[in-house]
Design an enzyme around this catalytic site. Structure first.
Site: not given
Ligand code: NAD
Length: 310
Positions: A86, A146, A149, A173
């Site tokens: 991450r 987490d 899980r 995280h």
């Molecule tokens: P993804 O690639 O499917 O989606 C990301 C989206 O962000 C895309 O649609 C993209 O077009 C958009 N984007 C990028 N730059 C942008 C901007 N400047 N303005 C607006 N939109 C923008 O990714 P995902 O699988 O949906 O994951 C998204 C984020 O969530 C990642 O950073 C991932 O690591 C995180 N995540 C966090 C957790 C958690 O527990 N907090 C769990 C899973 C994923």
């Protein structure tokens, strides 16, 4: 009824949007994504579910349209690819937040932001800094996933509904996260005693194995299907519900430390009370020495990265 913005409609944002539609919590939902077409596609698909769901006005828009949102859930940015941690995402996503967050704050100065973008502790700190919001109005999703899980796996191990398991993952995280085993219980009964009462052994190797499964879950899922999204979407929905319904629910969300265990000025997860105002209290757990050391290590890792990045 509330307006909720979903900023970033990739896998996490779209899964959350679908949960939000199912929940009936919002009367208006705004989808914003740099990839406008993708947001439009999600809107169309969600709209076609409407005859089976709760009525909700779903729209696609730009930052200015966020106006009037009570909650803005942010999952915009890069996601981990196989083999990435991450923390590897930090430069890409910090640059996105530097540009995006001031526009969100300008459009919706009264909103509560809920941050899911990774590395979520650093992104929460970035959102606080770039929005100039009071820290309590920026809720990092932190270790909610987490913790879920952890509870699921402990529930499986003991043969108990995970909702009857009270146990937290705290700290980062990410790779330095800490399982607070010493404070974990089932129905208030500490795990070692529960094991005896259920005719099982309290096996420390099994507990360590459960934690390793928690810590590596994202890598295992990403290797198999590319990304993780359903469980975090459910967690984001619960946090959103706690805000909109003013429920004062304790979640292991991330926010800035203000002296807990002597730590300040770095975002980490501890159990925090979430209500309509955002985070209203941060609770400290009676940790043992090893857990405390682990929590301090998380603070050091994130503090150094935040200082270099923000
Ligand atoms: P993804 O690639 O499917 O989606 C990301 C989206 O962000 C895309 O649609 C993209 O077009 C958009 N984007 C990028 N730059 C942008 C901007 N400047 N303005 C607006 N939109 C923008 O990714 P995902 O699988 O949906 O994951 C998204 C984020 O969530 C990642 O950073 C991932 O690591 C995180 N995540 C966090 C957790 C958690 O527990 N907090 C769990 C899973 C994923």
């Amino acid at each position: 009824m509330a307006k909720v913005t979903v900023l970033g409609t990739g896998m996490v944002g779209a899964s959350f949007a679908y949960r939000l539609l199912n929940s009936g919590l919002a009367s208006e939902m705004l989808l914003v994504d740099a990839n406008h077409m993708r947001a439009e596609g999600e809107m169309m698909d969600l709209n076609h579910a409407m005859p089976f769901e709760h009525p909700c006005q779903v729209e696609v828009g730009d930052y200015a349209d966020i106006k009037g949102s009570e909650v803005v859930v942010i999952s915009a940015g890069a996601a981990q690819r196989p083999g990435e941690t991450r923390l590897d995402l930090v430069q890409r996503n910090a640059a996105i937040f530097r540009d995006m967050i001031p526009q969100v704050a300008k459009a919706a100065p009264e909103a509560i932001m809920v941050i899911a973008t990774n590395p979520v502790d650093i992104m929460t700190q970035a959102a606080i800094k770039y929005s100039e919001f009071a820290p309590e109005r920026v809720v990092g999703s932190g270790t909610i996933l987490d913790t879920a899980r952890f509870r699921y796996l402990l529930g499986e191990y003991y043969g108990v509904d995970p909702r009857s398991v009270h146990a937290y993952i705290i700290g980062e995280h990410g790779d330095s996260e800490v399982p607070a085993f010493s404070c974990a219980s089932i129905a208030g009964v500490p795990l070692a005693d529960v094991a005896k009462q259920l005719g099982k052994e309290y096996d420390l190797n099994d507990m360590e194995d459960i934690f390793q499964q928690v810590r590596t879950a994202a890598y295992e899922i990403i290797n198999r299907k590319g990304s993780t999204y359903y469980a975090i979407a459910s967690g984001l929905l619960r946090v959103t519900e706690a805000i909109l319904r003013d429920q004062s629910t304790a979640f292991s969300v991330s926010n800035v430390m203000t002296g807990q265990y002597g730590i300040k000025d770095v975002c980490l997860s501890l159990p925090m009370v979430v209500s309509r105002k955002g985070i209203t209290a941060t609770l400290t757990l009676p940790l043992n020495e090893k857990e405390l050391e682990g929590f301090r290590h998380s603070a050091q890792v994130l503090g150094e990265l935040a200082a270099k990045t923000l």
